[in-house]
Write a protein that holds these residues in place. Structure first.
Motif: not given
Length: 194
Positions: A99-101, A106-108, A131-132, A160-162
């Motif tokens: 989840q952290y990754l 998503r920030y990137l 925003g974040a 990939l992360c999701l």
């Protein structure tokens, strides 16, 4: 800055922001870190980032940014070691690390979109801060991480992360080894195509 001043130490706002990033915003946890750092060099009056790196206890968020530093730089062994440390020392579990990754990528993705829109680095950092809800240090880190990834790589990394997160939550993927598998896939994304 004021807490260090009370302990006869000078600390720039940037270094104080870095300490908050590394140790977290919880005052009950931050004050003992300030005490420890202030006592580290009794004859030195200025607190440096190296003092924080040497002494401060890293929050899970800071460890994830450290992991993103290693992944973005292609440092495979270091990345796997950081994950081991997160699992062993911080009590994080595989699902949480994924989840952290996911959040980091998503920030990137947000950074890449703003770069495509020709926004300045200062505007991107400000947007991430509002925003974040990131402080200036991690927001700046996101911009530097994004520079190491192409827009396509970021898009594929988010997917990939999701996908990994959904597979873990649905029981289709066992937690053991899931983060290592995700890291290997992320490193493959970074390899130049032949």
């Amino acid at each position: 800055v004021e807490a260090f001043r009370k302990r006869v130490k000078q600390c720039s706002p940037r270094v104080a922001d870095y300490l908050i990033f590394v140790s977290g915003r919880d005052t009950n946890l931050l004050l003992p870190e300030i005490e420890k750092i202030a006592a580290y060099h009794p004859n030195v009056s200025t607190v440096e980032p190296a003092d924080i790196d040497a002494l401060a206890t890293r929050s899970a968020e800071a460890a994830i940014f450290h992991l993103m530093d290693a992944v973005s730089a292609g440092q495979e062994a270091k990345s796997f070691q950081i994950v081991r440390d997160l699992l062993r020392q911080s009590g994080q579990n595989e699902v949480r690390i994924v989840q952290y990754l996911s959040n980091q990528f998503r920030y990137l993705q947000q950074v890449k979109i703003m770069q495509y829109e020709k926004k300045s680095q200062e505007a991107i950092v400000a947007a991430l801060m509002s925003g974040a809800k990131l402080s200036s240090f991690p927001a700046s880190k996101c911009v530097s991480h994004a520079a190491r990834w192409s827009p396509t790589q970021v898009r594929d990394a988010v997917k990939l992360c999701l996908d990994t997160e959904m597979a873990l939550k649905s029981g289709k993927l066992q937690p053991s080894g899931s983060v290592d598998s995700l890291l290997l896939k992320l490193f493959l994304l970074r390899k130049p195509e032949n």
